[in-house]
Design a protein around this motif. Structure first.
Motif, short mmCIF file in Angstrom:
data_model
loop_
_atom_site.label_atom_id
_atom_site.label_comp_id
_atom_site.label_asym_id
_atom_site.label_seq_id
_atom_site.Cartn_x
_atom_site.Cartn_y
_atom_site.Cartn_z
N ASP A 42 0.82 -1.21 0.03
CA ASP A 42 0.03 0.02 0.02
C ASP A 42 0.95 1.17 0.09
O ASP A 42 2.12 1.18 0.33
CB ASP A 42 -0.85 0.09 0.95
N TRP A 43 0.29 2.45 0.02
CA TRP A 43 0.97 3.56 -0.19
C TRP A 43 1.05 4.09 1.19
O TRP A 43 0.41 3.76 2.07
CB TRP A 43 0.73 4.70 -1.28
N GLY A 44 1.75 5.59 1.30
CA GLY A 44 1.88 6.08 2.56
C GLY A 44 3.21 6.10 3.19
O GLY A 44 3.38 6.93 4.02
N GLY A 45 4.19 5.10 2.52
CA GLY A 45 5.63 4.98 3.05
C GLY A 45 5.48 4.91 4.54
O GLY A 45 5.24 3.84 5.02
N GLN A 46 6.29 5.71 5.29
CA GLN A 46 6.60 5.55 6.80
C GLN A 46 5.20 5.36 7.44
O GLN A 46 5.14 4.81 8.49
CB GLN A 46 7.18 6.76 7.18
N TRP A 47 4.25 6.05 6.89
CA TRP A 47 2.93 6.03 7.35
C TRP A 47 1.95 4.98 7.40
O TRP A 47 1.08 4.67 8.20
CB TRP A 47 1.95 7.29 6.92
N ASN A 48 2.49 3.97 6.67
CA ASN A 48 2.03 2.66 6.48
C ASN A 48 2.59 1.59 7.57
O ASN A 48 3.69 0.90 7.14
CB ASN A 48 2.19 2.13 5.01
N TYR A 49 2.18 1.90 8.62
CA TYR A 49 2.37 0.88 9.78
C TYR A 49 2.68 -0.57 9.75
O TYR A 49 1.63 -1.02 9.22
CB TYR A 49 1.55 1.38 10.97
N SER A 50 3.55 -1.35 10.06
CA SER A 50 3.52 -2.59 10.26
C SER A 50 4.24 -3.09 11.49
O SER A 50 5.09 -2.45 12.25
CB SER A 50 4.30 -3.14 8.96
N TRP A 51 3.54 -4.24 11.89
CA TRP A 51 4.12 -4.86 13.29
C TRP A 51 5.62 -5.31 13.04
O TRP A 51 6.06 -5.71 13.93
CB TRP A 51 2.95 -5.97 13.79
N ARG A 52 5.78 -5.55 11.90
CA ARG A 52 6.96 -6.59 11.59
C ARG A 52 8.18 -5.70 11.82
O ARG A 52 8.08 -4.43 11.79
CB ARG A 52 6.89 -7.00 9.98
N THR A 53 9.22 -6.41 12.26
CA THR A 53 10.64 -5.46 12.47
C THR A 53 11.68 -6.44 11.58
O THR A 53 11.44 -7.41 11.20
CB THR A 53 11.03 -5.96 13.81
N GLY A 54 12.52 -5.75 11.17
CA GLY A 54 13.83 -6.41 10.51
C GLY A 54 13.42 -6.62 9.06
O GLY A 54 13.44 -5.78 8.40
N ILE A 55 13.14 -7.81 8.87
CA ILE A 55 12.60 -8.21 7.62
C ILE A 55 11.23 -8.71 7.33
O ILE A 55 10.63 -9.23 8.18
CB ILE A 55 13.62 -9.53 7.21
N ASP A 56 10.70 -8.38 6.17
CA ASP A 56 9.39 -8.43 6.13
C ASP A 56 8.85 -9.84 5.32
O ASP A 56 9.83 -10.75 5.29
CB ASP A 56 8.71 -7.15 5.14
N GLN A 57 7.75 -9.82 5.03
CA GLN A 57 7.06 -11.27 4.56
C GLN A 57 7.75 -11.47 3.20
O GLN A 57 7.72 -12.75 2.88
CB GLN A 57 5.71 -11.18 4.38
N HIS A 58 8.36 -10.64 2.46
CA HIS A 58 8.98 -10.80 1.10
C HIS A 58 10.60 -11.23 1.49
O HIS A 58 11.02 -11.11 0.39
CB HIS A 58 8.52 -9.55 0.25
N GLY A 59 11.08 -10.93 2.66
CA GLY A 59 12.37 -11.08 2.78
C GLY A 59 13.02 -9.48 2.55
O GLY A 59 14.47 -9.56 2.34
N GLU A 60 12.42 -8.58 2.52
CA GLU A 60 12.94 -7.31 2.23
C GLU A 60 12.92 -6.59 3.60
O GLU A 60 12.03 -6.74 4.57
CB GLU A 60 11.90 -6.52 1.35
#
Ligand SMILES: Cc1cc2nc3c(=O)[nH]c(=O)nc-3n(C[C@H](O)[C@H](O)[C@H](O)COP(=O)(O)OP(=O)(O)OC[C@H]3O[C@@H](n4cnc5c(N)ncnc54)[C@H](O)[C@@H]3O)c2cc1C
Ligand SMILES: Cc1cc2nc3c(=O)[nH]c(=O)nc-3n(C[C@H](O)[C@H](O)[C@H](O)COP(=O)(O)OP(=O)(O)OC[C@H]3O[C@@H](n4cnc5c(N)ncnc54)[C@H](O)[C@@H]3O)c2cc1C
Ligand SMILES: NC(=O)c1ccc[n+]([C@@H]2O[C@H](COP(=O)([O-])OP(=O)(O)OC[C@H]3O[C@@H](n4cnc5c(N)ncnc54)[C@H](OP(=O)(O)O)[C@@H]3O)[C@@H](O)[C@H]2O)c1
Ligand SMILES: NC(=O)c1ccc[n+]([C@@H]2O[C@H](COP(=O)([O-])OP(=O)(O)OC[C@H]3O[C@@H](n4cnc5c(N)ncnc54)[C@H](OP(=O)(O)O)[C@@H]3O)[C@@H](O)[C@H]2O)c1
Lengths: 444, 444
Positions: A42-60
């Protein structure tokens, strides 16, 4: 032939760029073919919050550094779009320091009205860029399918942000510290710091706000530790500020003034790196986080190759409306409405701004400097000019409010520079508000 | 003209490849020009421990998933190099399950003797690869200077590992869990889990070992949670195994069998992604973690473009000596000592191994399968053949030992397949040993 433009990133800067082109199109202009690459879903950059830390679901690497209970740290009146007011979006006055979800809604609201989402390839990361004779090739990967493609573009606009790759220094003995250690980038909420002794290293916005979050959530002791200058606020009981931590021995930390503390957790609030892993060194900006990164004409045009642009690369007093000013300027250069001077003239202009920046005596003058920079851009485009001096006064009042009460400044209100509307007082003071959802925020 | 070879990664697999070429050179062969790219500042791959999590000092994903107090999880007798024994390296018998630092020392010892370090460009990451008519171009970045270069290579050997990019699934309600959540990749030590209730999701080596680490360090309750099959060991008091966690509500977790637990921390031991962000999709392996990733002739030669090789891409019963078998094979293909069959014949060979793999009835037969695979490789090169059947028997005894006592199996000893030397009993049982340094380990 119609030009092809790549925009890298659909955070507030990339969205401003999309909006700028759309505004031109609505005004009857022919606009280039645009592909906006966005690695998130989704768009929004920094404002697009995620509970994830470090590496995301795509390995990024996870992009956003934001956390639960993050509220705007400056008055919203300082960042308001000149072409889309808070009044227009929310239909009623809201407070001056809204939480993250509310600002995300506002940024998205402006672009959702038009159909610019069609330009964005979500879940698609730019991997590598090459300069060619007549432009660039961009290799990107669809993170969902794994498909990679290499395409030709005439111009590239880099809007990938610079508060995502943490700057993580080492401290003596830290490798043997067995408590929790993280960079501010991976901080997602202070609830579990209740009853804990927490050390924040750094003396800027992250240290201040994460320190106050820990205090708000009941940390036993919050120790802030500065390298160059103390923030020097009138900290509440349970929050203290010491010189730099110089070494760890187990969970004992020694500071430059000889103080010693035992701590349970360490948050490295040590800033971020300008990092563009998808660019060769001939195109990649390299700079500390400051108000005028070297190498950019008008803070946007890459001097070495003026077919490459950066939006949002500056340290930020102003945010959303500054990105607009830049995006409109970049658009008009691309549309040929603004003619770029030759390399020597551009270099002279860069030198002029760098010299002015180097001569700034203090923080207050930094705000004025950035206001002047924005004015210089807006004067060259049809972006609605707004009262930048008034915004500077709001920033000054904000700093005053923080001096008075660092735990209560977010309860203050300001009038809109765009519409004159006075902000509403939020129903719950920041220090007592534990629910940062937009639903709760908008409930009277 | 001398060929140019790129090796991507200087972990155990890349080091095996360097050693393989060096062995040929010592034997009088002319070897190609070699550039080994390694993004870390030292070699050893996973074994090169870092206290860092998430993103490293250069803004790159931290590579190693290892942690304090990690000991070998299989007997060292199963991974011993056939051309460099533990006896030769340590000069005395050591135990069968050495800690990380000891194995790192062993791997490095073999290559330090020769001068292959000169081939490695440390702190240099491969960013992007393109297929060209006569080979590849590789764009890399020196992470210290920021300099990027693009070079031509005739062949590429990918040895970048596949246990570094965490597979991080989502669970309902996890976004509102306020305790500590991390993937096993970011786990660095269980000390701070003392007195805590900890949930591990996953049912493989990471779940088992991190669960037992938490138990060793005094966690109040360790709950392991499986998706497909329980590990089913005779867990000590304070460790339990439940079906899959299906949802979080605050710190309450519900499991598929209706059980409910309150937990303070969650470790996602959910495995890793094959991920090659520096390769276009025409070259990038895409596979679950298994014993025969599709698309690789003899588990090493990329079927679509046989100038590209992978070493270490399999799931691993065998490790260091399997990487050797592969590296010697790849070397001999490159040196022209082994002639590659045509594409159709290679495809048939891949199909054969895939079919055999698909038909395996159980775990024990997996070990035999991998032993057969290794034998098939070694028979084609001059790598010293060793008693693979004996290694299989050691693996079977190891599994037996784990069934008997999951907390004590690392106190067992085995004889070397290479030298016959019986392993020494370590001075301190695993469960009581809190210092995993090589100094303490080697002190009698
Ligand atoms: C913790 C924190 C709190 C903040 N709080 C405030 C605040 O209260 N008020 C305020 O005004 N500002 C705040 N900011 C500043 C913030 O940087 C700006 O508000 C704004 O988000 C910057 O927009 P941007 O588009 O330039 O960058 P970003 O918001 O960082 O967006 C960049 C986008 O580029 C994408 N991207 C990156 N690399 C690639 C690639 N290779 N391929 C494809 N896509 C890519 C990312 O996924 C992301 O969506 C905060 C920043 C941080 C870190
Ligand atoms: C937690 C954990 C515990 C383990 N324990 C054991 C054990 O007890 N016994 C055992 O035998 N095996 C163990 N393993 C298995 C381990 O994978 C192998 O022992 C071995 O490390 C694999 O070697 P490798 O060289 O293939 O990959 P790695 O060890 O992962 O090395 C890959 C190297 O490539 C580099 N690299 C990656 N991308 C790039 C790039 N783009 N540019 C440049 N360089 C790059 C990395 O920095 C790294 O140095 C364990 C694995 C994990 C994750
Ligand atoms: N909305 C919110 O509440 C909120 C919260 C957090 C962040 N933000 C935003 O996030 C952005 C980034 O802010 P930030 O505070 O993370 O970064 P920052 O403003 O760049 O500050 C970095 C800090 O780290 C210190 N530092 C760097 N290296 C160090 C080292 N080796 N040892 C000790 N200290 C070191 C710097 O000290 P020196 O001065 O000595 O260099 C400085 O104090 C800003 O735009 C900010 O507005 C907003
Ligand atoms: N030396 C040591 O002590 C040590 C310690 C840790 C790891 N290691 C090594 O590290 C490597 C990786 O081991 P690993 O255990 O991390 O990975 P792994 O062997 O690939 O196992 C992954 C586990 O995650 C589970 N899983 C995946 N996705 C899931 C989901 N969405 N929900 C629930 N479960 C899910 C899998 O369950 P399914 O079976 O259902 O797919 C499996 O149990 C191995 O080589 C291992 O030997 C060694």
């Amino acid at each position: 032939m119609v030009e092809r433009i790549a925009i890298i990133g659909a955070g507030p800067s990339g969205m401003a760029q999309l909006r700028a082109f759309e505004a031109a199109r609505e005004g009857g202009a022919e606009i280039p073919e645009i592909v906006c690459f966005e690695k998130q879903s989704d768009w929004g950059g920094q404002w697009n919050y995620s509970w994830r830390t470090g590496i995301d679901q795509h390995g990024e690497p996870v992009h956003s550094s934001m956390y639960r209970n993050l509220w705007s740290n400056g008055p919203k009146e300082a960042l308001e779009f000149a072409d889309y007011s808070f009044d227009e979006h929310f239909g009623k006055p809201i407070s001056s320091y809204p939480p993250r979800a509310v600002l995300w809604d506002y940024i998205a609201g402006r672009v959702e009205a038009s159909d610019v989402r069609r330009f964005v390839r979500f879940n698609t990361i730019v991997r590598w860029t090459r300069e060619t004779e007549d432009g660039f090739t961009v290799a990107s990967e669809n993170l969902t399918s794994g498909d990679t493609v290499t395409e030709q573009f005439d111009r590239i606009i880099v809007a990938s942000g610079h508060f995502s790759f943490p700057n993580v220094p080492d401290f003596e003995g830290l490798e043997n510290f067995t408590g929790e250690v993280m960079h501010a980038h991976d901080f997602r909420g202070a609830e579990r710091l209740e009853g804990k002794r927490v050390l924040m290293i750094g003396a800027s916005y992250s240290a201040e706000d994460i320190g106050m979050q820990a205090h708000k959530m009941g940390a036993e002791l919050v120790t802030l530790s500065y390298r160059s200058h103390a923030m020097g606020f009138d900290w509440p009981d349970g929050v203290e500020e010491l010189p730099l931590a110089i070494g760890f021995d187990g969970n004992r930390v020694t500071f430059r003034d000889g103080s010693v503390r035992e701590v349970d957790a360490v948050v490295l609030c040590t800033g971020y790196l300008h990092k563009y892993p998808f660019l060769p060194d001939s195109l990649a900006l390299s700079s500390p986080n400051n108000l005028y990164p070297d190498g950019l004409y008008k803070g946007t045009v890459w001097q070495q190759n003026p077919h490459l642009f950066y939006v949002g690369a500056q340290d930020q007093w102003f945010t959303f409306n500054m990105f607009d000013a830049q995006a409109w300027f970049v658009r008009d250069v691309i549309l040929g409405r603004i003619e770029l001077p030759d390399a020597e003239e551009r270099a002279a202009d860069i030198r002029h701004w760098l010299a002015e920046y180097a001569a700034l005596p203090d923080h207050d003058s930094e705000v004025v400097y950035q206001a002047n920079y924005i004015r210089d851009l807006i004067e060259r485009t049809d972006y609605p000019m707004f009262d930048l001096d008034e915004v500077v006064r709001i920033f000054q009042a904000w700093q005053q409010d923080k001096q008075v009460d660092i735990a209560r400044y977010r309860d203050k209100t300001y009038p809109s520079v765009m519409t004159g509307t006075m902000a509403a007082v939020h129903h719950t003071p920041w220090l007592e508000e534990m629910d940062d959802s937009i639903e709760r925020y908008l409930t009277p």
